[in-house]
Write a protein that holds these residues in place. Structure first.
Motif, mmCIF file in Angstrom:
data_model
loop_
_atom_site.group_PDB
_atom_site.id
_atom_site.type_symbol
_atom_site.label_atom_id
_atom_site.label_comp_id
_atom_site.label_asym_id
_atom_site.label_seq_id
_atom_site.Cartn_x
_atom_site.Cartn_y
_atom_site.Cartn_z
ATOM 1 N N LEU A 132 0.843 -1.197 0.000
ATOM 2 C CA LEU A 132 0.000 0.000 0.000
ATOM 3 C C LEU A 132 0.876 1.243 0.000
ATOM 4 O O LEU A 132 1.814 1.358 0.787
ATOM 5 N N SER A 133 0.577 2.198 -0.876
ATOM 6 C CA SER A 133 1.365 3.418 -0.981
ATOM 7 C C SER A 133 0.450 4.636 -0.918
ATOM 8 O O SER A 133 -0.560 4.705 -1.630
ATOM 9 N N LEU A 134 0.815 5.606 -0.052
ATOM 10 C CA LEU A 134 0.070 6.854 0.068
ATOM 11 C C LEU A 134 1.003 8.015 -0.270
ATOM 12 O O LEU A 134 2.039 8.171 0.372
ATOM 13 N N GLY A 144 -0.506 -2.537 -4.622
ATOM 14 C CA GLY A 144 -0.044 -3.481 -5.621
ATOM 15 C C GLY A 144 0.100 -2.842 -6.985
ATOM 16 O O GLY A 144 -0.071 -3.511 -8.016
ATOM 17 N N GLY A 145 0.394 -1.534 -7.003
ATOM 18 C CA GLY A 145 0.552 -0.823 -8.267
ATOM 19 C C GLY A 145 -0.745 -0.344 -8.882
ATOM 20 O O GLY A 145 -0.728 0.354 -9.904
ATOM 21 N N ALA A 162 -2.454 4.812 8.664
ATOM 22 C CA ALA A 162 -1.098 4.513 8.200
ATOM 23 C C ALA A 162 -0.041 5.117 9.116
ATOM 24 O O ALA A 162 1.021 4.522 9.343
ATOM 25 N N ARG A 163 -0.304 6.307 9.617
ATOM 26 C CA ARG A 163 0.655 6.950 10.529
ATOM 27 C C ARG A 163 0.671 6.261 11.895
ATOM 28 O O ARG A 163 1.600 6.482 12.682
ATOM 29 N N ASN A 164 -0.338 5.458 12.158
ATOM 30 C CA ASN A 164 -0.407 4.692 13.408
ATOM 31 C C ASN A 164 -0.370 3.192 13.114
ATOM 32 O O ASN A 164 -1.028 2.410 13.800
ATOM 33 N N VAL A 165 0.415 2.819 12.103
ATOM 34 C CA VAL A 165 0.460 1.426 11.670
ATOM 35 C C VAL A 165 0.765 0.498 12.846
ATOM 36 O O VAL A 165 1.602 0.796 13.707
ATOM 37 N N ASN A 166 0.023 -0.598 12.913
ATOM 38 C CA ASN A 166 0.129 -1.636 13.957
ATOM 39 C C ASN A 166 -0.299 -1.153 15.344
ATOM 40 O O ASN A 166 -0.089 -1.850 16.329
ATOM 41 N N ARG A 167 -0.898 0.022 15.404
ATOM 42 C CA ARG A 167 -1.477 0.505 16.655
ATOM 43 C C ARG A 167 -2.995 0.479 16.546
ATOM 44 O O ARG A 167 -3.545 0.731 15.475
#
Length: 225
Positions: A132-134, A144-145, A162-167
């Motif tokens: 995933l790309s932002l 995935g492109g 995304a800024r809190n990934v895995n939280r």
């Protein structure tokens, strides 16, 4: 990007609030100098748009107080006061920019983008979690492109995850960050937007990134690179 607008003229305040929200920013609007200073002092904003002629406390005093207490949030002064002396005073007091009213809308957006680029200069403007790309500046998302079209609110919501990934982030935290609203137990606003976001981000892909943690909130899981 969270922007605080301190502007007492009702029609201009509403115009700025609506226009910047449509541009993808999270907006809080204050119409009073004292209230605006208290909000600004929280340090919860990435940028402040500051009028100078305000009830309660003028903009110069607000800016002076913020800098005196080492609150370094970038401030763009937006004012009808346009003499050279006033512009110099505002910049010398710590404003990063000064735009004179009436201003061109596209010019204001361009100036905000300049500040946004400076804020993200020390970190990449691209957030990548697994596939995933932002693109924070370009407001583009792909996985995935494959490019994924998101609404402004969906993008802010995904960026926050995304800024809190895995939280784990709670519904209350999401309401405050994305909509600047106090928690309403009866509202399904978060659930509706999360459902739509997951349809776009996860549905057509091999594995989901966004997970619901029952009783606690939501998390985006993956490896940040």
């Amino acid at each position: 990007m969270k922007i605080l607008i301190i502007e007492d003229e009702p029609s201009l305040g509403r115009f700025l609030e609506k226009g910047l929200q449509q541009a993808g920013y999270s907006i809080t609007l204050s119409k009073d100098g004292i209230e605006g200073q208290n909000l600004a002092a929280s340090g919860n904003f990435d940028l402040i748009l500051l009028d100078l002629m305000l009830p309660g406390m003028n903009g110069f005093d607000i800016l002076s107080n913020l800098r005196a207490f080492s609150i370094s949030t970038p401030v763009i002064i937006c004012s009808a006061l346009s003499s050279t002396e006033q512009v110099v005073q505002g910049l010398d007091m710590g404003a990063v920019d000064y735009i004179k009213k009436p201003f061109d809308w596209d010019e204001l957006l361009a100036r905000i983008r300049v500040i946004q680029k400076k804020i993200t200069h020390q970190e990449s403007s691209i957030l990548t979690i697994n596939d995933l790309s932002l693109d924070i500046i370009g407001r583009k998302v792909s996985r995935g492109g494959k490019e994924i079209k998101l609404t402004a609110k969906e993008f802010i919501l995904l960026e926050y995850l995304a800024r809190n990934v895995n939280r784990i982030v709670s519904k209350n935290q999401i309401m405050e960050h994305v909509w600047d609203l106090d928690f309403d137990p009866g509202s399904n606003l978060v659930e509706v937007h999360m459902y739509q976001l997951r349809k776009k981000i996860d549905k057509e892909f091999e594995y989901p990134l966004i997970e619901t943690v029952i009783g606690l909130g939501y998390t985006l899981k993956g490896i940040k690179s």
